[in-house]
Design an enzyme around this catalytic site. Structure first.
Site, PDB file in Angstrom:
ATOM      1  N   TRP A 155       0.815  -1.223   0.000  1.00 41.15           N
ATOM      2  CA  TRP A 155       0.000   0.000   0.000  1.00 41.15           C
ATOM      3  C   TRP A 155       0.848   1.272   0.000  1.00 41.15           C
ATOM      4  O   TRP A 155       0.344   2.349  -0.273  1.00 41.15           O
ATOM      5  CB  TRP A 155      -0.892   0.030   1.246  1.00 41.15           C
ATOM      6  CG  TRP A 155      -0.144  -0.284   2.509  1.00 41.15           C
ATOM      7  CD1 TRP A 155      -0.072  -1.491   3.152  1.00 41.15           C
ATOM      8  CD2 TRP A 155       0.695   0.613   3.263  1.00 41.15           C
ATOM      9  NE1 TRP A 155       0.762  -1.415   4.238  1.00 41.15           N
ATOM     10  CE2 TRP A 155       1.241  -0.139   4.337  1.00 41.15           C
ATOM     11  CE3 TRP A 155       1.041   1.950   3.140  1.00 41.15           C
ATOM     12  CZ2 TRP A 155       2.103   0.428   5.283  1.00 41.15           C
ATOM     13  CZ3 TRP A 155       1.904   2.518   4.066  1.00 41.15           C
ATOM     14  CH2 TRP A 155       2.422   1.741   5.124  1.00 41.15           C
ATOM     15  N   ASN A 156       2.150   1.153   0.279  1.00 41.17           N
ATOM     16  CA  ASN A 156       2.889   2.404   0.542  1.00 41.17           C
ATOM     17  C   ASN A 156       3.307   3.146  -0.714  1.00 41.17           C
ATOM     18  O   ASN A 156       3.521   4.341  -0.709  1.00 41.17           O
ATOM     19  CB  ASN A 156       4.088   2.123   1.439  1.00 41.17           C
ATOM     20  CG  ASN A 156       5.099   1.192   0.801  1.00 41.17           C
ATOM     21  OD1 ASN A 156       4.779   0.443  -0.112  1.00 41.17           O
ATOM     22  ND2 ASN A 156       6.337   1.255   1.285  1.00 41.17           N
ATOM     23  N   ALA A 181      -2.619  -4.048  -3.057  1.00 42.82           N
ATOM     24  CA  ALA A 181      -3.020  -4.150  -1.647  1.00 42.82           C
ATOM     25  C   ALA A 181      -4.478  -3.753  -1.485  1.00 42.82           C
ATOM     26  O   ALA A 181      -4.982  -2.858  -2.181  1.00 42.82           O
ATOM     27  CB  ALA A 181      -2.134  -3.254  -0.784  1.00 42.82           C
ATOM     28  N   GLY A 233       6.948  -6.227  -0.385  1.00 44.79           N
ATOM     29  CA  GLY A 233       6.237  -6.217   0.892  1.00 44.79           C
ATOM     30  C   GLY A 233       7.138  -6.730   1.983  1.00 44.79           C
ATOM     31  O   GLY A 233       8.368  -6.699   1.880  1.00 44.79           O
ATOM     32  N   GLU A 255      11.112  -7.956  -3.201  1.00 48.83           N
ATOM     33  CA  GLU A 255      11.588  -6.702  -2.608  1.00 48.83           C
ATOM     34  C   GLU A 255      10.981  -6.633  -1.221  1.00 48.83           C
ATOM     35  O   GLU A 255       9.800  -6.352  -1.069  1.00 48.83           O
ATOM     36  CB  GLU A 255      11.131  -5.511  -3.460  1.00 48.83           C
ATOM     37  CG  GLU A 255      11.696  -5.504  -4.862  1.00 48.83           C
ATOM     38  CD  GLU A 255      13.186  -5.268  -4.882  1.00 48.83           C
ATOM     39  OE1 GLU A 255      13.790  -5.475  -5.944  1.00 48.83           O
ATOM     40  OE2 GLU A 255      13.750  -4.876  -3.838  1.00 48.83           O
ATOM     41  N   LEU A 256      11.766  -6.946  -0.207  1.00 45.80           N
ATOM     42  CA  LEU A 256      11.191  -7.202   1.114  1.00 45.80           C
ATOM     43  C   LEU A 256      11.545  -6.098   2.113  1.00 45.80           C
ATOM     44  O   LEU A 256      11.877  -4.983   1.736  1.00 45.80           O
ATOM     45  CB  LEU A 256      11.662  -8.574   1.591  1.00 45.80           C
ATOM     46  CG  LEU A 256      11.329  -9.730   0.626  1.00 45.80           C
ATOM     47  CD1 LEU A 256      11.862 -11.047   1.156  1.00 45.80           C
ATOM     48  CD2 LEU A 256       9.841  -9.813   0.334  1.00 45.80           C
ATOM     49  N   GLU A 386      11.798  -3.135  11.832  1.00 47.94           N
ATOM     50  CA  GLU A 386      11.473  -2.010  10.963  1.00 47.94           C
ATOM     51  C   GLU A 386      10.270  -1.267  11.554  1.00 47.94           C
ATOM     52  O   GLU A 386       9.207  -1.835  11.720  1.00 47.94           O
ATOM     53  CB  GLU A 386      11.110  -2.586   9.612  1.00 47.94           C
ATOM     54  CG  GLU A 386      10.978  -1.636   8.495  1.00 47.94           C
ATOM     55  CD  GLU A 386      10.692  -2.391   7.219  1.00 47.94           C
ATOM     56  OE1 GLU A 386       9.955  -3.381   7.264  1.00 47.94           O
ATOM     57  OE2 GLU A 386      11.220  -1.995   6.189  1.00 47.94           O
TER      58      GLU A 386
END
Ligand SMILES: NC(=O)C1=CN([C@@H]2O[C@H](COP(=O)(O)OP(=O)(O)OC[C@H]3O[C@@H](n4cnc5c(N)ncnc54)[C@H](OP(=O)(O)O)[C@@H]3O)[C@@H](O)[C@H]2O)C=CC1
Ligand SMILES: O=C(O)[C@H](O)CS(=O)(=O)O
Length: 484
Positions: A155-156, A181, A233, A255-256, A386
């Site tokens: 969602w970012n 998302a 995510g 891409e974590l 994080e």
């Protein structure tokens, strides 16, 4: 209702095989700044996901038969349409995600830059001719699209994370099934409205919004017609997807999560370091995987940096992202706020000091005061987890060796940053950091021209740049005999 130049860009339906689909099932998408509902979006089922995959599988062969130049021309038209409609796309993005309009516009153009880049790369998918290993042999290497690509995105960055994946995929002749998302599907459907106008053939691009991420993800991972999964995510979900993809040995790009160190040496330009910390930490309100999660400051400049940073943070303006002058929107939801609060509580219980902020904003909702913690130590949660919010924890360090050891003491390895003016130190530290990306005297590293990605548990593969197409291609070599 959003005030758009082109209201048709606010599209609540799913896009499957070139058709806009309503199925009677919907989920609400709301504005995190106001709590108001924006739209009721089609809730795609597992069966409809399987159908989308079938259509993508059928369409992919024809799409791959187009020349790279022809596919590139469609992508270029898509890029042009996105740029022409950037204000509307930004308004939709701000409404569903909360980031201020200028940042949303920036994301739209950032996402578009990948479509532009891969529109150009489409005609440069070169192979190889290898001298034969025997006198009668000739060897030719070609690159072919992997096939149907399934995408799951967060969602970012609801526009750019799709653009960064769909652009190379379509450029090389793959077809694409994108599950955005639940919180932010409208940026994705708006992209498909413009993709359709640009001439992307039916079935090549499919958008499947859904409230059931696990079920839809399971279908994308298990379906043998899906050749590759590309995901952005959390590392937690990335591990689930890896397990689910193992049954069909799917190619994966992941891409974590990140835990970026941001290091300020005593030879740094402190004002530049503060500027870098501000953009790295507070871009998207700290909700980026490459944001500074741990800020290490050498003891000789610790107090001065802390003071300058707090003064800079004091210039941030919280509010609804549609209002002029607002620099910082709400966090995406209450869970995100609680994670910031938990990290602050944990740190202060172990000796950290709240130097600035530290609590929910008086604006209410999910607005949170930008926060600085001092006297932070490595036993605190902020050192290992994080935060994904507007929390700047300041760690003190003595030597270069100490800070490299602390910076690398994490299972993550996406981005790292440091400020120094000593060339020999710059080379040493850049080579020593265990990350896929290093920002040196800059806090903003995101660009389509460079290979974005992490090491360790921050992911697999790279996105963007000349390297970004490789993950959507299979190598094949042809060995010709009886030539002599
Ligand atoms: N490396 C990178 O570029 C990025 C990394 N991240 C990381 O992600 C985290 C925060 O973002 P967030 O969106 O909450 O991350 P999540 O991993 O929770 O969600 C990412 C996407 O995966 C979907 N999802 C969640 N569970 C499953 C599942 N079991 N099967 C299939 N799909 C699933 C989500 O759907 P839904 O939301 O609808 O449930 C969403 O679309 C942070 O750790 C951040 O660092 C985030 C962005 C970029
Ligand atoms: O999802 C993210 O956090 C993005 O990958 C960060 S960036 O690409 O905008 O730097």
């Amino acid at each position: 209702m959003l005030d758009l130049n082109d209201p048709s860009l606010l599209e609540p339906r799913a896009y499957i095989n070139g058709e806009w689909i309503s199925n009677g099932a919907t989920f609400a998408v709301t504005n995190p700044a106001t709590g108001t509902k924006i739209a009721d979006v089609t809730d795609v089922s597992v069966a409809e996901t399987a159908a989308a995959i079938d259509h993508a599988h059928k369409a992919q062969k024809d799409w791959a038969a187009w020349t790279g130049k022809e596919r590139g021309a469609v992508l270029r038209r898509w890029y042009d349409l996105i740029v022409e409609n950037a204000d509307d796309l930004a308004a939709i993005l701000t409404a569903e995600m909360g980031k201020p309009l200028p940042e949303a516009k920036g994301e739209i153009l950032y996402g578009a830059s990948f479509i532009e880049w891969f529109a150009e790369e489409a005609k440069r998918i070169y192979g190889d001719v290898i001298p034969g290993h025997q006198r009668d042999k000739r060897i030719v290497v070609i690159k072919q699209p992997v096939g149907v690509v399934g995408s799951i995105t967060p969602w970012n960055f609801p526009n750019a994370m799709i653009a960064r994946k769909v652009a190379p995929a379509l450029a090389v002749g793959c077809s694409f099934v994108a599950r955005p998302a639940e919180l932010t599907p409208l940026s994705a459907t708006a992209m498909a409205v413009l993709g359709e106008r640009a001439g992307i053939p039916a079935g090549v691009l499919n958008i499947i919004p859904s409230s059931r991420s696990a079920e839809i993800g399971q279908e994308l991972c298990a379906n043998p017609k899906v050749a590759k999964i590309t995901f952005t995510g959390s590392t937690r979900v990335g591990k689930i997807l890896m397990q689910q993809c193992s049954d069909t040995i799917k190619k994966m790009s992941l891409e974590l999560g990140g835990n970026a160190p941001f290091i300020v040496f005593d030879d740094a330009d402190l004002d530049a370091a503060v500027d870098g910390a501000m953009i790295s930490k507070f871009r998207n309100n700290g909700q980026t995987c490459v944001c500074a999660n741990r800020i290490y400051v050498q003891s000789g400049v610790y107090d001065a940096f802390a003071e300058k940073l707090q003064a800079a943070i004091g210039k941030l303006a919280l509010g609804d992202g549609t209002e002029d002058g607002v620099t910082t929107g709400p966090l995406i939801n209450d869970a995100a706020v609680r994670k910031v609060e938990d990290h602050i509580a944990d740190a202060t219980s172990k000796g950290a000091t709240v130097a600035l902020g530290g609590q929910r904003s008086e604006l209410g909702g999910t607005f949170f005061e930008p926060t600085v913690l001092t006297d932070v130590t490595t036993d605190m949660a902020v050192a290992r987890e994080e935060t994904f919010g507007p929390l700047a924890p300041l760690f003190r360090f003595e030597t270069e060796a100490d800070v490299i050891a602390m910076a690398n003491d994490t299972e993550f390895g996406l981005a790292g940053y440091f400020y120094s003016t000593k060339m020999n130190r710059i080379w040493r530290v850049a080579e020593a950091l265990e990350t896929g990306i290093v920002g040196i005297n800059t806090g903003l590293i995101s660009t389509e021209v460079a290979p974005f990605g992490g090491v360790k548990q921050s992911g697999l593969g790279r996105e963007g740049s000349k390297y970004g197409v490789e993950d959507f291609l299979e190598l094949k070599y042809m060995c010709f005999g009886e030539v002599s």
